[in-house]
Design a protein around this motif. Structure first.
Motif, short mmCIF file in Angstrom:
data_model
loop_
_atom_site.label_atom_id
_atom_site.label_comp_id
_atom_site.label_asym_id
_atom_site.label_seq_id
_atom_site.Cartn_x
_atom_site.Cartn_y
_atom_site.Cartn_z
N ARG A 148 0.83 -1.21 0.00
CA ARG A 148 0.00 0.00 0.00
C ARG A 148 0.86 1.26 0.00
O ARG A 148 0.61 2.21 -0.75
N GLU B 139 1.16 1.67 -4.04
CA GLU B 139 -0.08 2.41 -4.27
C GLU B 139 0.06 3.90 -3.95
O GLU B 139 -0.42 4.74 -4.71
N ARG C 173 -6.12 -6.73 -3.72
CA ARG C 173 -5.34 -5.98 -4.70
C ARG C 173 -4.41 -6.90 -5.49
O ARG C 173 -4.34 -6.83 -6.73
#
Length: 447
Positions: A44, A48, A142
């Protein structure tokens, strides 16, 4: 600062060492939840949010780390730090992943050794586990969406999950089997088109002499404390402990739980370093701290130093023992990355090996799903039983005792999911909110 994957980067700016330090310091302080939570948090933050590396590069690094002995999440942090910041970046990232948890473990071990009570930890970390579970679930979703693009890869992921959840096979064996399946599929031409790295993006080839020299240097750094202990005539138990955990660092395949039972037996029965039951207390401490679960071994080191090197002062002796065990345990992870990652990176330019690694990536999704399910069962239920489905095949399933469901943990899990998925709140606010909520619930006697 050397950056190895210029063209494969996403659209984020190249991080400076200070930026890298700040990000990995935050990750190290918040890396609760075992490898699944830690991998999810790094994905993350680095893929991301910061967009320092691409999805493909992240998974390529994770594939390699899953094959190594030792804490895969810490090795992944080191690998990514090396990718974006060279050797210095790898050392900074790997160290910051360990140090916060090690400092906390030393403090908690000191409190345990002096007061012999750890019950107060339950309230402090109760809420964090529920929030981390949401991060783990998000990581599975994800990675699954971006990785399992073909039926072949979905089958590999399902088989990996089945092998781990029902048969308890070691992670490296499952991942290696997936790689062989991907290799066979590539030989038969039954693989999807994969993005290959351009030659300009790959690291330069290392000469065998340079590679061997680098390996010997890191091994000398790894074992330097042993020679210092001998030279300074330190208590024999400290040298024996360092040697023992150095050997353990090379065989800790399958995560911390795979080696803890053996370490507990040797520490209690062979060396008499611990009293029966103390390893369980140490595991409770490790599960309540950030960083790799294998930091529980530093709890053993603290008790040995506390009891055997008291001439330094009981707390100083304990801290020395904890640091020695951490050094013996974690330095090999740096060796594996710095010695092996340049060769692994060059595989990105090989179509057949890239296909094999794509199968390993699919297996890793199954591995993380298994870790997420295991973690979820133990967060949301206070009792989990083992149920034998086919005894002759060793088919065993972990089944929650539904009457033991923890309403408070479920409520915090749902709130965390809403805050992360619906309101897109950051990790730090969610973790802080759940930690405070969990502590308040514990202090009020509601949990």
């Amino acid at each position: 600062m050397t950056v190895i994957d210029g063209a494969d980067r996403q659209d984020g700016a190249q991080p400076t060492l200070s930026e890298l330090t700040a990000v990995f310091a935050r990750i190290g302080c918040l890396s609760f939840g075992g490898p699944a939570g830690q991998i999810g948090m790094m994905h993350r933050s680095l893929v991301e949010e910061k967009r320092w590396i691409s999805e493909e590069r992240f998974l390529h690094a994770l594939n390699y780390c899953m094959l190594l002995p030792g804490p895969e999440a810490q090795q992944l942090a080191t690998y990514i730090g090396w990718l974006v910041g060279g050797i210095r970046g790898g050392i900074i990232a790997g160290m910051l992943f360990i140090l916060p948890g090690l400092f906390v473990m030393i403090g908690l071990s000191a409190a345990y050794a002096v007061f012999e009570d750890t019950a107060w930890l339950d309230g402090l970390f109760f809420g964090l586990k529920a929030a981390v579970l949401v991060i783990v679930v998000e990581a599975v979703i994800r990675l699954g969406r971006k990785t399992l693009q073909t039926g072949f890869l979905r089958v590999i992921a399902a088989l990996a999950f089945f092998a781990l959840f029902f048969f308890g096979l070691p992670f490296p064996l499952v991942v290696l089997g997936a790689g062989l399946a991907g290799l066979a599929a590539a030989k038969m031409g039954d693989t999807p088109d994969l993005p290959l790295a351009r030659t300009a993006d790959l690291p330069k080839k290392r000469t065998p002499l340079r590679a061997i020299g680098s390996l010997l240097l890191w091994i000398a750094i790894w074992q330097a404390p042993l020679f210092l202990l001998w030279a300074l005539s330190a208590p024999e138990s400290l040298a024996a402990m360092f040697s023992f955990f150095s050997r353990m660092a090379l065989v800790t395949f399958g995560g911390a739980y795979a080696v803890l039972a053996y370490v507990a037996q040797v520490a209690v029965e062979d060396y008499a370093w611990l009293h029966p039951g103390e390893m369980v207390d140490g595991l409770a401490l490790a599960e309540s701290t950030p960083g790799p679960l294998v930091l529980v071994l530093s709890f053993v080191g603290f008790l040995v130093g506390f009891r055997e090197a008291s001439g330094l002062g009981v707390i100083a002796g304990g801290a020395l023992g904890a640091v020695l065990v951490a050094w013996a345990t974690f330095v090999p992870s740096f060796i594996f990355i710095f010695a092996g990652a340049p060769f692994i990176e060059r595989l990105r330019g090989n179509a057949v090996m890239s296909a094999a690694l794509s199968a390993i990536t699919a297996a890793v999704v199954g591995v993380i799903l298994n870790l997420a399910l295991w973690f979820g069962l133990h967060v949301l239920f206070t009792e989990v039983a083992k149920f034998s489905v086919v005894p002759s095949l060793g088919l065993i399933v972990s089944v929650p005792v539904f009457s033991s469901i923890d309403p408070a943990a479920v409520a915090l899990f749902i709130v965390s999911a809403v805050l992360l998925f619906r309101f897109r709140l950051g990790l730090v606010p969610v973790l802080c909110f759940c930690a405070i909520a969990g502590l308040a619930l514990r202090l009020s006697g509601l949990v």
